[in-house]
Design a protein around this motif. Structure first.
Motif, PDB file in Angstrom:
ATOM      1  N   ASP A  36       0.544  -1.677  -0.371  1.00  0.00           N
ATOM      2  CA  ASP A  36       0.124   0.133   0.109  1.00  0.00           C
ATOM      3  C   ASP A  36       0.771   1.622   0.015  1.00  0.00           C
ATOM      4  O   ASP A  36       2.237   1.312  -0.008  1.00  0.00           O
ATOM      5  CB  ASP A  36      -0.631   0.394   1.102  1.00  0.00           C
ATOM      6  N   ARG A  37       0.346   2.462  -0.510  1.00  0.00           N
ATOM      7  CA  ARG A  37       1.079   3.982  -0.053  1.00  0.00           C
ATOM      8  C   ARG A  37       1.718   3.602   1.315  1.00  0.00           C
ATOM      9  O   ARG A  37       2.561   4.601   0.812  1.00  0.00           O
ATOM     10  CB  ARG A  37      -0.137   5.226  -0.949  1.00  0.00           C
ATOM     11  N   LEU A  38       1.101   3.917   2.321  1.00  0.00           N
ATOM     12  CA  LEU A  38       2.058   3.692   3.580  1.00  0.00           C
ATOM     13  C   LEU A  38       3.301   2.910   3.601  1.00  0.00           C
ATOM     14  O   LEU A  38       4.350   3.248   3.949  1.00  0.00           O
ATOM     15  CB  LEU A  38       0.814   3.695   4.788  1.00  0.00           C
ATOM     16  N   SER A  39       3.281   1.497   3.159  1.00  0.00           N
ATOM     17  CA  SER A  39       4.425   1.065   2.698  1.00  0.00           C
ATOM     18  C   SER A  39       5.404   1.300   1.989  1.00  0.00           C
ATOM     19  O   SER A  39       6.602   1.175   1.989  1.00  0.00           O
ATOM     20  CB  SER A  39       3.892  -0.052   2.289  1.00  0.00           C
ATOM     21  N   VAL A  40       4.998   1.990   0.878  1.00  0.00           N
ATOM     22  CA  VAL A  40       6.032   2.642   0.203  1.00  0.00           C
ATOM     23  C   VAL A  40       6.844   4.176   0.888  1.00  0.00           C
ATOM     24  O   VAL A  40       7.370   4.545   0.297  1.00  0.00           O
ATOM     25  CB  VAL A  40       4.763   2.754  -1.655  1.00  0.00           C
ATOM     26  N   ILE A  41       5.678   4.415   1.021  1.00  0.00           N
ATOM     27  CA  ILE A  41       6.471   5.812   1.666  1.00  0.00           C
ATOM     28  C   ILE A  41       7.745   5.531   2.924  1.00  0.00           C
ATOM     29  O   ILE A  41       8.653   6.092   3.146  1.00  0.00           O
ATOM     30  CB  ILE A  41       5.474   5.977   2.773  1.00  0.00           C
ATOM     31  N   GLY A  42       7.287   4.554   3.522  1.00  0.00           N
ATOM     32  CA  GLY A  42       8.376   4.589   4.490  1.00  0.00           C
ATOM     33  C   GLY A  42       9.683   3.239   3.756  1.00  0.00           C
ATOM     34  O   GLY A  42      10.635   3.981   3.763  1.00  0.00           O
ATOM     35  N   VAL A  43       9.282   2.615   2.642  1.00  0.00           N
ATOM     36  CA  VAL A  43      10.549   2.442   2.264  1.00  0.00           C
ATOM     37  C   VAL A  43      11.147   3.531   1.522  1.00  0.00           C
ATOM     38  O   VAL A  43      12.425   3.334   1.159  1.00  0.00           O
ATOM     39  CB  VAL A  43       9.916   1.644   0.637  1.00  0.00           C
ATOM     40  N   LEU A  44      10.620   4.149   0.608  1.00  0.00           N
ATOM     41  CA  LEU A  44      11.359   5.270   0.227  1.00  0.00           C
ATOM     42  C   LEU A  44      12.531   6.199   1.294  1.00  0.00           C
ATOM     43  O   LEU A  44      13.697   6.647   1.408  1.00  0.00           O
ATOM     44  CB  LEU A  44      10.374   6.380  -0.336  1.00  0.00           C
TER      45      LEU A  44
ATOM     46  N   GLN B 240      10.578   1.480   9.094  1.00  0.00           N
ATOM     47  CA  GLN B 240       9.548   0.675   9.630  1.00  0.00           C
ATOM     48  C   GLN B 240       8.791   1.759  10.778  1.00  0.00           C
ATOM     49  O   GLN B 240       7.403   1.451  10.033  1.00  0.00           O
ATOM     50  CB  GLN B 240       9.742  -0.772  10.439  1.00  0.00           C
ATOM     51  N   GLU B 241       8.961   3.078  11.312  1.00  0.00           N
ATOM     52  CA  GLU B 241       7.749   3.167  11.793  1.00  0.00           C
ATOM     53  C   GLU B 241       7.328   4.625  11.280  1.00  0.00           C
ATOM     54  O   GLU B 241       8.577   5.471  10.809  1.00  0.00           O
ATOM     55  CB  GLU B 241       8.264   3.425  13.171  1.00  0.00           C
ATOM     56  N   LEU B 242       6.425   4.994  10.887  1.00  0.00           N
ATOM     57  CA  LEU B 242       6.177   5.932   9.359  1.00  0.00           C
ATOM     58  C   LEU B 242       5.900   7.414  10.542  1.00  0.00           C
ATOM     59  O   LEU B 242       5.770   7.079  12.446  1.00  0.00           O
ATOM     60  CB  LEU B 242       5.368   6.440   8.933  1.00  0.00           C
ATOM     61  N   GLU B 243       6.519   8.725  10.069  1.00  0.00           N
ATOM     62  CA  GLU B 243       5.930   9.949  10.748  1.00  0.00           C
ATOM     63  C   GLU B 243       5.055  10.657  10.320  1.00  0.00           C
ATOM     64  O   GLU B 243       5.314  10.509   8.847  1.00  0.00           O
ATOM     65  CB  GLU B 243       7.562  10.778  11.239  1.00  0.00           C
ATOM     66  N   TYR B 244       4.011  11.354  11.179  1.00  0.00           N
ATOM     67  CA  TYR B 244       3.284  12.162  10.351  1.00  0.00           C
ATOM     68  C   TYR B 244       3.632  13.476  10.985  1.00  0.00           C
ATOM     69  O   TYR B 244       3.714  14.422  11.827  1.00  0.00           O
ATOM     70  CB  TYR B 244       1.532  11.961  10.791  1.00  0.00           C
ATOM     71  N   VAL B 245       2.818  14.917   9.917  1.00  0.00           N
ATOM     72  CA  VAL B 245       2.988  15.985   9.948  1.00  0.00           C
ATOM     73  C   VAL B 245       1.429  16.717   9.665  1.00  0.00           C
ATOM     74  O   VAL B 245       1.265  16.004   8.545  1.00  0.00           O
ATOM     75  CB  VAL B 245       4.323  16.935   9.638  1.00  0.00           C
ATOM     76  N   LEU B 246       1.156  17.711  10.106  1.00  0.00           N
ATOM     77  CA  LEU B 246      -0.147  18.154   9.222  1.00  0.00           C
ATOM     78  C   LEU B 246       0.339  19.421   9.102  1.00  0.00           C
ATOM     79  O   LEU B 246       0.616  20.813  10.223  1.00  0.00           O
ATOM     80  CB  LEU B 246      -1.484  18.396  10.584  1.00  0.00           C
ATOM     81  N   ASN B 247      -0.133  20.161   7.752  1.00  0.00           N
ATOM     82  CA  ASN B 247       0.748  21.551   7.463  1.00  0.00           C
ATOM     83  C   ASN B 247       0.157  21.420   5.704  1.00  0.00           C
ATOM     84  O   ASN B 247      -1.433  20.416   5.871  1.00  0.00           O
ATOM     85  CB  ASN B 247       2.220  21.179   6.730  1.00  0.00           C
ATOM     86  N   GLY B 248       0.345  22.244   5.215  1.00  0.00           N
ATOM     87  CA  GLY B 248      -0.361  22.680   3.709  1.00  0.00           C
ATOM     88  C   GLY B 248      -0.867  21.404   2.564  1.00  0.00           C
ATOM     89  O   GLY B 248      -1.516  21.889   2.649  1.00  0.00           O
ATOM     90  N   LEU B 249       0.864  21.032   3.007  1.00  0.00           N
ATOM     91  CA  LEU B 249       0.854  20.359   2.113  1.00  0.00           C
ATOM     92  C   LEU B 249      -0.709  18.894   2.661  1.00  0.00           C
ATOM     93  O   LEU B 249      -1.066  18.289   1.413  1.00  0.00           O
ATOM     94  CB  LEU B 249       1.847  19.105   1.571  1.00  0.00           C
ATOM     95  N   THR B 250      -0.667  18.990   3.419  1.00  0.00           N
ATOM     96  CA  THR B 250      -1.658  18.112   4.629  1.00  0.00           C
ATOM     97  C   THR B 250      -3.362  17.853   3.762  1.00  0.00           C
ATOM     98  O   THR B 250      -3.509  16.856   3.164  1.00  0.00           O
ATOM     99  CB  THR B 250      -1.813  17.749   5.085  1.00  0.00           C
ATOM    100  N   TYR B 251      -3.055  19.012   3.645  1.00  0.00           N
ATOM    101  CA  TYR B 251      -4.613  19.496   3.505  1.00  0.00           C
ATOM    102  C   TYR B 251      -4.514  19.893   2.005  1.00  0.00           C
ATOM    103  O   TYR B 251      -6.188  18.917   1.150  1.00  0.00           O
ATOM    104  CB  TYR B 251      -4.861  20.425   3.777  1.00  0.00           C
TER     105      TYR B 251
END
Length: 193
Positions: A73-81, A85-96
């Protein structure tokens, strides 16, 4: 010859110098990402100890790395890039912006604006906030929120080079992670005789 190769691989994985092997892998991967503004990614199925998983292949003409994940899935691809293994998150303009692209209703955008903005959150912290303040968020929208916040973190982090151009097939898990997406000619050529 084959048994010697298997023995050598076994010795690498079972040795006490696994940290050295992992450090070299990380260095090759980071150098590979730095070597070009574009990276090619593809996925294939793999069985690990009898369980179906996904092997991700990331490469350009100067290197190739393989990373196996539980999901495709997309979350796995983000982790691979990010080589994490553990993702981090942020809410900002790009998120919206991404939430709009994912067609997440505005009412959820507004609810999310009440959460900490521009603050890096661990997976546990972010999921806890979603459980507490967006408990009625459906599973599909929740996945899109996680993806958007993870992509936003990926683009702001500086620990590993951010891929500018991702060359891949047209699978949905690759879309919107990078600024530019290019279809692989091998996959495109399949549509023509």
């Amino acid at each position: 010859m084959g048994s010697q190769c298997r023995l050598a691989i076994y010795q690498i994985y079972s040795s006490k110098n696994l940290g050295d092997f992992e450090a070299e892998y990380n260095q090759v991967y980071t150098s590979g990402l730095e070597s070009s503004s574009w990276q090619h990614i593809d996925q294939t199925s793999a069985r690990v100890k009898g369980v179906n998983q996904t092997t991700n292949v990331i490469c350009n003409p100067w290197y190739t790395v393989y990373s196996t994940t539980a999901k495709k899935d997309r979350l796995s691809v983000i982790g691979v890039l990010q080589n994490r293994q553990e993702l981090e998150y942020v809410l900002n303009g790009l998120t919206y912006e991404l939430l709009t692209s994912f067609n997440v209703p505005t009412k959820w955008h507004n609810q999310m604006k009440l959460l900490p903005q521009e603050t890096v959150l661990t997976e546990l912290e972010f999921n806890s906030l979603l459980d507490t303040y967006l408990s009625k968020l459906g599973s599909q929208y929740r996945t899109r929120v996680l993806e958007a916040a993870a992509i936003s973190f990926y683009h702001q982090q500086s620990q590993i080079p951010v891929v500018e151009f991702l060359v891949c097939d047209d699978a949905p898990q690759f879309k919107l992670i990078t600024d530019n997406l290019a279809l692989c000619w091998v996959h495109e050529a399949r549509h023509y005789k």
